[in-house]
Design an enzyme around this catalytic site. Structure first.
Site, PDB file in Angstrom:
ATOM      1  N   LYS A  95       1.018  -1.230   0.021  1.00  0.00           N
ATOM      2  CA  LYS A  95       0.129  -0.006  -0.091  1.00  0.00           C
ATOM      3  C   LYS A  95       1.142   1.277  -0.176  1.00  0.00           C
ATOM      4  CE  LYS A  95      -4.063   1.960   2.511  1.00  0.00           C
ATOM      5  NZ  LYS A  95      -4.891   1.940   3.806  1.00  0.00           N
TER       6      LYS A  95
ATOM      7  N   SER B 223      -9.902   1.728   2.761  1.00  0.00           N
ATOM      8  CA  SER B 223      -8.964   2.413   1.788  1.00  0.00           C
ATOM      9  C   SER B 223      -7.945   1.688   1.068  1.00  0.00           C
ATOM     10  CB  SER B 223      -8.472   3.543   2.747  1.00  0.00           C
ATOM     11  OG  SER B 223      -7.268   2.898   3.648  1.00  0.00           O
TER      12      SER B 223
ATOM     13  N   SER C 294     -10.043  -0.422   6.650  1.00  0.00           N
ATOM     14  CA  SER C 294      -9.658  -0.151   5.552  1.00  0.00           C
ATOM     15  C   SER C 294      -8.883  -1.471   5.012  1.00  0.00           C
ATOM     16  CB  SER C 294      -8.478   0.896   5.793  1.00  0.00           C
ATOM     17  OG  SER C 294      -9.128   2.054   5.468  1.00  0.00           O
TER      18      SER C 294
END
Lengths: 486, 99
Positions: free
Chosen positions: A80, A155, A179
């Site tokens: 990420k 997210s 997330s």
């Protein structure tokens, strides 16, 4: 030769790599080929690191040839874009960090690097991890690999989509209010949010520091256990990180659920939830009973207050954490003749709408005259939410619940109404407020073929038991994983 | 608290100044509506009596450990300046702050 290697699990690849039946180079090549075929339309990646990944793979092959290589040596992972990676652009999906190249590695990146893991690139996300759909990215949304008109979740949507689409073998995410878990559910993969303080957050761009936690995305429960063991552990650079020893999470697998008590909170089965989601979760509970577990009704009475509590605490912490983006030492700078205008113009040009909205809400909640009514009130409600879980875990070993009220929603469906978007986190957020571990694994598909995720919640540091329960469902073969047709 | 609008246009401007953000008139108008909607939602917390409840600020178990105040990194000004939006020699360049 490398055809299809990208579809392997970490456990399978580890066996083939140590037997020298495949090389880390060809495994990495297979992932890079898959990425080249699917990007940029899948948009799971912000940055792909082809040259660096192949160099890391070659180095891993040398270690593997020498024997005794660690568990993740030669395993291609996606990261990420919230983790600082030395020498590789780290954007947090924000214009304000669009050209930021860290001079250091996050602790979890350094750990993976010393294991010999291969970094394929940095994945897309909601800007500063603020969102539930990856639509709040400065680089555009990540569509769901099962249906391009749907969101991947957020997210950490890029990491979830990259694992689901077999662009990598596993991925890293962060979970502040769901997330990791919500995108894992929407993309039909395994996602694990560890206990608060289990994994170091040094070098993880901060959103809400009392809630943020790092965790893995994987194709199966075993892979999540393998990754967690490498990620977890004390770090002198993160003062919140626990000194508790890290167990061998893989050893917990295979023990089954006979005699275990599974708590079912009725507050997590709400009116208006998609009937197929409820049916899939209830079906999994029936299956657990058939495997020898006992299910017990538990109550988490303050669940309905969790979103309100979270959006005050998380935004207050965010308003402080994001004060550092001022256009002075790094990041985007707006043209201005004086320092105050420089701050305001840099931040106005650099942050997206949702980030500004949350900074505004958090600044308001902390401002003179409103602190007690909003922020302090939320902190008190947080105590009540935490106590709910303590009472529930006196009656059960692990809680099983849905992850989200629906399967992946449509791109654009909720983006115009921030409150509607916040409400999609209704089943994940209380776990962060209580600091507990939780994970998601696929438990079925709806009529449109979209994945449904089962959420498991455990007491603090109960990751082993949680993985054991997740593994029992996966191992029983009740839910056959369907790969997306892309 | 109370009333339909939880936050006024003037408050939006005041909070924006505190947060070092600037907005167009159109954005201010939208924020007034959005923040009011969110604030009226979070006011559901007032249904709960928390008079005798202690606040939770942290859920970790580490407490606040102390360490020696020692430099552990190697000084590397070039690396620290590499991301500077404007620099002059070994310094970050900013607009004049002292008249």
């Amino acid at each position: 030769m490398s055809e299809g290697l990208n579809r392997l699990t970490i456990a399978e690849a580890r066996r083939l790599l140590s037997a020298r039946e495949i090389s880390a180079h060809e495994l990495t090549r297979a992932c890079l080929d898959r990425i080249a075929a699917l990007e940029p339309s899948l948009n799971a990646f912000v940055t792909v690191c082809e040259r660096e990944a192949l160099e890391q793979a070659d180095a891993a092959d040398r270690r593997l040839a020498a024997g005794g290589a660690p568990a993740l040596c030669g395993i291609p992972l996606a990261i990420k874009d919230i983790f600082a990676t030395r020498g590789v652009r780290t954007t947090c999906a924000s214009r304000i960090l669009a050209d930021f190249v860290p001079a250091y590695d996050a602790t979890v990146i350094a750990r993976l690097r010393s294991e010999g893991a291969v970094f394929l690139g940095k994945t897309n996300m909601d800007e500063f991890a603020m969102g539930s759909s990856t639509e709040n990215s400065a680089f555009g949304p990540t569509p769901n690999p099962y249906n391009r008109e749907r969101v991947a979740g957020g997210s950490s949507g890029g990491s979830a989509a990259a694992v689901a689409a077999a662009e990598c073998l596993g991925a890293l995410g962060t979970d502040t209010g769901g997330s990791i878990r919500e995108p894992a559910a929407f993309c039909g993969v395994v996602g694990l949010k560890p206990t608060y303080s289990r994994v170091s957050r040094y070098g993880v761009i901060a959103y809400a520091s009392s809630l943020d936690q790092v965790g893995p995305f994987a194709k199966c429960v075993t892979d999540a256990a393998i990754m967690l063991r490498v990620l977890a552990g004390i770090d002198p650079r993160d003062a919140t990180c626990t000194a508790r020893p890290v167990p061998d999470y893989e050893q917990a697998l295979g023990a089954g659920v006979k005699g275990l008590r599974i708590g079912v909170p009725h507050e997590f089965f709400v009116e208006g939830m998609q009937p197929e989601v409820e049916a899939a979760v209830r079906g999994a509970l029936d299956h657990y009973r058939s495997l020898g577990a006992e299910t017990v009704a538990v109550s988490l009475p303050h669940t309905g207050y969790a979103i309100a509590c979270y959006y005050l605490i998380a935004t207050a912490e965010a308003s402080a954490n994001l004060a550092r983006y001022d256009g002075v030492r790094y990041g985007l700078r707006g043209a201005a003749g004086d320092l105050l205008a420089l701050y305001c113009r840099s931040r106005a040009a650099g942050f997206g709408a949702e980030v500004k909205r949350r900074i505004m809400l958090g600044t308001f909640a902390l401002s003179a005259g409103y602190y007690d009514a909003y922020y302090l009130k939320a902190q008190k409600v947080r105590t009540l939410i935490r106590a709910d879980f303590e009472r529930a875990f006196a009656q059960c070993d692990v809680i099983v619940a849905p992850t989200a009220p629906t399967t992946a929603f449509r791109i654009g469906e909720k983006i115009a109404d921030p409150l509607q978007m916040y409400l999609s986190d209704i089943f994940t957020i209380s776990v962060n407020l209580a600091g507990l571990p939780a994970m998601v694994l696929p438990c079925g598909y709806d009529g449109d073929g979209l994945p449904i995720g089962l959420q498991l919640i455990a007491p603090a540091f109960g990751e082993q038991r949680m993985l054991q329960v997740a593994d029992a469902l996966e191992r029983s073969g009740r839910v056959e994983r369907r790969e997306p047709a892309i | 608290m109370g009333g339909s609008s939880r936050i006024t246009r003037d408050q939006v401007r005041h909070v924006a100044a505190l947060a070092r953000l600037s907005f167009t008139a159109e954005e201010e108008k939208r924020l007034e509506l959005e923040l009011s909607a969110i604030l009226s939602y979070v006011e559901k917390l007032n249904e709960l009596d928390t008079a005798s409840i202690e606040p939770t600020a942290q859920v970790g178990e580490a407490g606040t450990p102390f360490r020696d105040d020692q430099v552990t990194n190697q000084p590397d000004p070039e690396a620290m300046l590499a991301n500077a939006p404007a620099r002059e020699g070994r310094f970050f360049r900013v607009p004049r702050i002292i008249e």
